[in-house]
Design an enzyme around this catalytic site. Structure first.
Site, PDB file in Angstrom:
ATOM      1  N   ASP A 111       0.869  -1.170   0.000  1.00  0.00           N
ATOM      2  CA  ASP A 111       0.000   0.000   0.000  1.00  0.00           C
ATOM      3  C   ASP A 111       0.913   1.228   0.000  1.00  0.00           C
ATOM      4  OD1 ASP A 111      -1.932   1.948   0.455  1.00  0.00           O
ATOM      5  OD2 ASP A 111      -2.983   0.780   1.987  1.00  0.00           O
ATOM      6  N   ASP A 122      -3.471   7.341  -3.195  1.00  0.00           N
ATOM      7  CA  ASP A 122      -3.300   6.209  -2.290  1.00  0.00           C
ATOM      8  C   ASP A 122      -3.688   4.957  -3.081  1.00  0.00           C
ATOM      9  OD1 ASP A 122      -3.493   4.423  -0.161  1.00  0.00           O
ATOM     10  OD2 ASP A 122      -4.970   5.585   0.965  1.00  0.00           O
ATOM     11  N   HIS A 184     -12.035   5.779   1.484  1.00  0.00           N
ATOM     12  CA  HIS A 184     -12.132   7.051   2.201  1.00  0.00           C
ATOM     13  C   HIS A 184     -11.891   8.216   1.267  1.00  0.00           C
ATOM     14  CE1 HIS A 184      -7.678   6.854   2.134  1.00  0.00           C
ATOM     15  NE2 HIS A 184      -7.904   5.560   2.264  1.00  0.00           N
ATOM     16  N   HIS A 192      -7.062  10.490   5.280  1.00  0.00           N
ATOM     17  CA  HIS A 192      -8.444  10.097   5.558  1.00  0.00           C
ATOM     18  C   HIS A 192      -9.307  11.336   5.731  1.00  0.00           C
ATOM     19  CE1 HIS A 192      -8.306   5.654   5.983  1.00  0.00           C
ATOM     20  NE2 HIS A 192      -7.030   5.960   5.860  1.00  0.00           N
ATOM     21  N   GLU A 217     -11.081   1.380  -1.625  1.00  0.00           N
ATOM     22  CA  GLU A 217     -10.168   0.425  -0.996  1.00  0.00           C
ATOM     23  C   GLU A 217     -10.963  -0.802  -0.550  1.00  0.00           C
ATOM     24  OE1 GLU A 217      -6.489   0.868   2.116  1.00  0.00           O
ATOM     25  OE2 GLU A 217      -7.989   2.416   2.084  1.00  0.00           O
ATOM     26  N   GLU A 312      -6.648  -1.281  -4.083  1.00  0.00           N
ATOM     27  CA  GLU A 312      -7.020   0.121  -3.850  1.00  0.00           C
ATOM     28  C   GLU A 312      -6.559   1.012  -5.003  1.00  0.00           C
ATOM     29  OE1 GLU A 312      -4.969   1.977  -0.553  1.00  0.00           O
ATOM     30  OE2 GLU A 312      -6.537   3.482  -0.314  1.00  0.00           O
TER      31      GLU A 312
HETATM   32 CO    CO Z   1      -6.224   4.136   1.750  1.00  0.00          CO
END
Ligand code: CO
Length: 326
Positions: A111, A122, A184, A192, A217, A312
């Site tokens: 990640d 992200d 998110h 976030h 995600e 994600e």
């Molecule tokens: Co994330």
């Protein structure tokens, strides 16, 4: 009463042409930065995926990924997470190498986050070395749910409906989504954001709007679909809600200054501080945690020690749908 006043100020601001020019400039900066961060993230994924092999050290993968992000002109938005098997998230190599190595039968998740001027993308993917039958489709499950979720993104959609879709797909493959984790919103300097994009139909309830940035995600597990904090922690972040606090140690003050300057409210690794501060990192961080100045991001494990896979991507919401950034 204050709120009304504030709202009035805001509408006055919007009517002012100088400010709307500024808004336009800010919009441009946001778009360019997000696209650049996204291109870097894509390139980094292509670079690191073939390096994830049995016998390779986690630290080598994590370091190579972080190095590549900066070589390409990006900044790490958080430490590269490399989470194996039942570890769902938040593992990064510690200050002192723990020797963690990719083994036969491991299910590995990477990640990574890239930012340009605080505009963050992200993204995550999984690599499976485990031939067990019950893991055969786990990555297909998270990838399929991710694709389906993405197709639903447009202004006006409620994130609850996307969560329902994701849950249906993951369960359709006989896996369980993880209730404490999920997608998110991403805001500037904030991984976030306010809105959530869950992976369960019983959660969420935010309306998607033009200009929103979301990390979609998906986590699928062979267990109960819940994670808990372990007692290891190698990632920290500033707590923006704590004001000035008395600090006894010199190293705490220096570390706090360094965090404010370099990471702001973005998560960072104790390993990163180790390069700057030879001594006192552990005690410094400890005092900052005790004073509420920084927060720990504990390594998260699936409750039943079951396997977890993750996919994600980050998207930008447009007038008629979305633009994929990563
Ligand atoms: Co994330």
């Amino acid at each position: 009463m204050n709120e009304t006043r504030e709202k009035k100020d805001m509408s006055e601001k919007r009517n002012n042409s100088e400010n709307s020019e500024e808004d336009e400039e800010e919009k441009q900066l946001k778009l360019e930065s997000l696209r650049k961060a996204g291109e870097i993230a894509q390139e980094v994924k292509k670079f690191i995926k073939p390096e994830i092999k049995i016998g390779v050290k986690a630290l080598d993968i994590v370091s190579a990924t972080e190095k590549k992000i900066s070589e390409l002109g990006g900044v790490c938005a958080f430490p590269v997470n490399l989470s194996i098997n039942n570890i769902a998230a938040h593992y990064t190599s510690p200050f002192r190498d723990d020797g963690l190595t990719i083994k036969d039968n491991d299910l590995v998740k990477i990640d990574l986050g890239v930012h340009i001027e605080g505009y963050i993308v992200d993204t995550a993917f999984s690599v499976n070395f485990n031939k067990e039958e019950n893991l055969e489709n786990i990555i297909t499950a998270t990838d399929t749910a991710l694709q389906a979720a993405k197709m639903m993104v447009k202004p006006g959609t409620n994130t609850k409906n996307i969560g329902k879709k994701i849950e249906g797909i993951v369960k359709g493959f006989n896996y369980i989504p993880i209730k404490e984790l999920g997608g998110h919103q991403i805001e500037r300097w904030r991984v976030h954001g306010t809105k959530s994009l869950p992976e369960l139909g019983s959660q969420g309830g935010d309306e998607i709007e033009v200009g929103d940035v979301f990390a979609i995600e998906i986590f699928a597990s062979t267990g109960s679909g819940s994670v808990h904090d372990t007692n290891s922690c190698h990632i920290y972040a500033l707590n923006p809600y704590t004001g000035r606090v008395p600090l006894r140690r010199k190293s705490s003050k220096q570390i706090l200054g360094f965090i404010n300057k370099n990471y702001k409210t973005l998560p960072f690794a104790e390993r990163w501080l180790g390069k700057e501060f030879q001594m006192g990192v552990a005690f410094g961080l400890q005092e900052l945690v005790q004073q509420g100045k920084i927060r720990r991001h504990y390594v998260l494990s699936e409750e039943k020690e079951a396997y977890v896979a993750q996919s994600e991507e980050t998207i930008l919401v447009t007038e008629d749908g979305y633009e994929q950034l990563t």
